[in-house]
Design an enzyme around this catalytic site. Structure first.
Site, short mmCIF file in Angstrom:
data_model
loop_
_atom_site.label_atom_id
_atom_site.label_comp_id
_atom_site.label_asym_id
_atom_site.label_seq_id
_atom_site.Cartn_x
_atom_site.Cartn_y
_atom_site.Cartn_z
N SER A 78 44.15 -55.71 -30.97
CA SER A 78 44.38 -56.32 -29.66
C SER A 78 43.05 -56.52 -28.98
O SER A 78 41.99 -56.16 -29.50
CB SER A 78 45.28 -55.43 -28.79
OG SER A 78 44.58 -54.25 -28.42
N LYS A 79 43.08 -57.08 -27.76
CA LYS A 79 41.86 -57.34 -27.02
C LYS A 79 41.10 -56.06 -26.70
O LYS A 79 39.90 -56.10 -26.41
CB LYS A 79 42.18 -58.11 -25.74
CG LYS A 79 42.62 -59.55 -26.01
CD LYS A 79 42.89 -60.31 -24.72
CE LYS A 79 43.31 -61.74 -25.03
NZ LYS A 79 43.60 -62.50 -23.79
N ARG A 80 41.77 -54.93 -26.73
CA ARG A 80 41.08 -53.65 -26.51
C ARG A 80 40.05 -53.40 -27.61
O ARG A 80 39.08 -52.67 -27.40
CB ARG A 80 42.09 -52.50 -26.47
CG ARG A 80 43.02 -52.50 -25.29
CD ARG A 80 43.79 -51.21 -25.22
NE ARG A 80 44.54 -50.95 -26.43
CZ ARG A 80 45.76 -51.39 -26.66
NH1 ARG A 80 46.38 -52.14 -25.75
NH2 ARG A 80 46.39 -51.11 -27.79
#
Length: 501
Positions: free
Chosen positions: A252-254
Site C-alpha cells: 500500500s502507499k504506506r
C-alpha cells in the site's frame, strides 16, 4: 488454444500488483502461443475516469505488454469495454431469470449491516439470509410503493459444494454453497456487479485461464455458479499470492509508491521493472536475477509460481535498474537523461512549468521551446559517460551532476569550513586558480597541476582533491573530478574558486 485476460478497473492508476498480474497473463499467453486480451471493466460509474483508462493503457504499453485483443486493437469478441456490453449482460440476466435463479432484494444497507452485526454477535456466518427470496408478489409491491429499489441476487443452492482446481496451489479448492449466501449480481442503478459482468465476459470471450491475485479466491465459487448456470465451460484458475510491503501487509502507499506511473516518472526502465516484477512470485531456477523478455517467455509456467506472498523491496528494484542502465547503449541513456533534464528545465529554452515523465511523450510536448542543441547533447553525453555505473535511476543525473547545469551551488557552512580549515589547502586552491587561468585545461593537465601543487605544499593529493571537489560541485562524491572539471570548463572552475576563496 490458451486465452487469458487482464481486466483492470479504471478507478485509479495501474497498481504494481495489477502490473504483475498483467505480466503473468502476458507471459503465460506468449509461452503457450495463446491470446492475451485486455478488457476494461468500467461499470463503476461513480469512480471510473477516462484519465485512468488512458493511463493504464499507456503504462501497459510502456512495460511492453502488448495485447492481441482489446482497446485500440479490436477483436472478434468485442466490445472490450464493459460499459458497451450492457445488452449482453441483460440477455444473460434474462437467461438466469428463466431458470428461477434471480430475485429482487429490497433490504436497505442499514438493515443488512444490522443483521451482519447480530450474526457476528452470535458467532454465526454473517451472510445474507435469503429472506427476500421468499417474498410474495404482494409483499414486493408493498416494498416498491415505499420507494425501495431492489438489487438483484443470485440464488445459491442450499447444499453441496462448489469446487475448482487451482493451478498455483496444485490442489482442488472447495467452498460450501450454504456459506456463500445469495449474492448481488445487479445493483439498484441497473449496472451489473463485478461478479456477474466478469463471469459473463469470460464465458463470451472464451477465456481458458484466469490468472489473478488470491484476494479474488472467494469470488471464484460465485463466478463459477454463474458461468455454470449459463452453461459455459469452466476456465482454469490460478490465484497468485499478493505482493506485500516490508510492513508485512499487502502493498500500500504506506510502503511507498504503488503505481507504475510513479516508477515511469522517476527514472526506472520498463525492462528493469518487468524483470523485478516477474521475480515477485516466480523464478526460473532460483539463481538468475537478470532475465531478458525472451527468457521469461520461454521458461514461464503457472506451476512454478510461488504459493507465498512476495515482498516488494524498492532497494532491490533500484539495484536491478542500475544493472540495466550499466548495459544500456550510451546514446539511449543520453536520450533518457535529456528527457529528464528537459522536463526539469535544466536544458533548452522557454520551458513550460509542466513536468512530463521520462519516455512520456515527445520533447516537443515537454517544452514550449527547443529541446536540446547538438552542442548541448554532445556535452550531456560526455557527462553521462563519466557518471557511468553510478546511475541507478535516471534522476541520478542530479545526484551526481547537477553542478553541470546550474551555477547556484549550495554549500553546507560546516562542511565548507571543514574542507577549507587547513591554511595549506586554501593556499593550494588559490594557486590552482592561477594555474588554471594560464595553462591547458584538459583532464590530464588538470590532474598534473593538482598533484603538483599538492606536493609543493606537503599535502597528499586527496587532501586537496576533496576540498576542490566540494568547492566546484557542492558534493562530497561524484564522477572523476578531473574529467568533470574539463567538462565544466575553465571559466566556471575559476569563477567558483574565486567565489569561495
Amino acid at each position: 488454444m490458451v486465452r487469458v485476460r487482464f481486466a483492470p478497473s479504471p478507478t485509479g492508476y495501474l497498481h504494481i500488483g495489477g502490473a504483475r498480474t498483467a505480466l503473468f497473463n502476458w507471459l503465460f499467453a506468449r509461452n503457450k502461443g495463446g491470446t492475451f486480451v485486455l478488457r476494461i471493466e468500467d461499470t463503476d460509474i461513480e469512480r471510473n475516469r477516462d484519465e485512468f483508462t488512458q493511463a493504464i493503457i499507456r503504462d501497459l504499453r510502456w512495460l511492453g505488454l502488448d495485447w492481441d485483443e482489446g482497446p485500440e486493437k479490436g477483436g472478434s469478441f468485442g466490445p472490450y469495454f464493459q460499459s458497451q456490453r450492457l445488452d449482453r449482460y441483460k440477455k444473460a440476466l434474462d437467461a438466469l431469470k428463466q431458470k428461477g435463479l434471480v430475485y429482487g432484494c429490497y433490504c436497505s444497507p442499514e438493515e443488512l449491516e444490522e443483521r451482519r452485526k447480530a450474526a457476528m454477535a452470535k458467532h454465526q456466518v454473517p451472510g445474507y439470509d435469503g429472506r427476500c427470496g421468499k417474498l410474495t408478489d404482494d409483499e414486493r409491491k408493498k416494498l416498491e410503493k415505499e420507494g425501495r429499489i431492489p438489487v438483484l441476487r443470485f440464488r445459491v443452492p442450499d447444499s453441496g459444494e462448489t469446487k475448482f482446481l487451482d493451478l498455483v496451489r496444485g490442489y482442488e479448492v472447495s467452498f460450501e454453497n450454504r456459506l456463500l449466501g445469495d449474492f448481488v449480481i445487479f445493483k439498484s442503478d441497473g449496472m451489473p456487479t463485478f461478479l456477474f459482468s466478469n463471469s459473463v465476459d469470460d464465458a463470451d470471450m472464451g477465456i481458458t485461464h484466469v490468472i489473478r491475485g488470491d484476494d479474488h479466491i472467494s469470488n471464484t465459487p460465485r463466478q463459477l455458479l454463474i458461468s455454470r448456470a449459463l452453461q459455459a465451460a469452466d476456465p482454469v484458475y490460478a490465484h497468485v499470492p499478493l505482493i506485500f510491503g516490508k510492513s508485512g501487509s499487502p502493498l500500500s502507499k504506506r510502503d511507498g509508491a504503488v503505481s507504475v506511473d510513479w516508477y515511469r516518472e522517476n527514472g526506472f526502465l520498463p525492462q528493469a521493472l518487468v524483470n523485478y516484477l516477474v521475480l515477485l512470485g516466480w523464478a526460473p531456477d532460483g539463481v538468475r536475477q537478470v532475465l531478458t523478455a525472451e527468457e521469461m517467455i520461454k521458461e514461464f509456467n503457472g506451476e512454478r509460481v510461488s504459493k507465498n506472498p512476495a515482498i516488494f523491496d524498492i532497494e532491490k528494484l533500484t539495484w536491478m535498474n542500475g544493472e540495466y542502465l550499466k548495459n544500456l547503449d550510451l546514446d539511449k541513456k543520453t536520450d533518457l537523461v535529456i528527457d529528464y533534464l528537459v522536463s526539469k528545465g535544466f536544458v533548452g529554452q522557454a520551458f513550460s512549468k509542466t513536468r512530463q515523465g521520462i519516455n512520456g511523450g515527445s520533447l516537443a510536448e515537454k517544452s514550449s521551446g527547443r529541446a536540446c542543441s547538438a552542442e548541448e547533447r554532445s556535452k550531456i553525453k560526455e557527462i553521462v559517460n563519466i557518471i557511468g555505473d553510478r546511475f541507478k535511476t535516471i534522476p541520478d543525473i542530479e545526484t551526481y551532476g547537477s553542478f553541470f547545469f546550474t551555477d547556484d551551488i549550495k554549500y553546507d557552512d560546516n562542511e565548507l569550513s571543514l574542507k577549507l580549515g587547513n591554511e595549506s589547502v586554501r593556499k593550494g586552491l588559490a594557486a590552482l586558480k592561477e594555474k588554471f587561468a594560464a595553462g591547458s585545461f584538459d583532464h590530464q593537465s588538470i590532474e598534473q597541476e593538482v598533484r603538483g601543487v599538492s606536493e609543493s605544499l606537503g599535502l597528499k593529493a586527496k587532501e586537496l582533491i576533496h576540498p576542490l571537489r566540494y568547492v566546484l560541485t557542492g558534493k562530497t562524491v561524484g564522477p572523476s573530478l578531473f574529467e568533470a572539471m574539463a567538462l565544466l570548463g575553465r571559466d566556471k572552475v575559476i569563477t567558483r574558486l574565486s567565489k569561495v576563496l
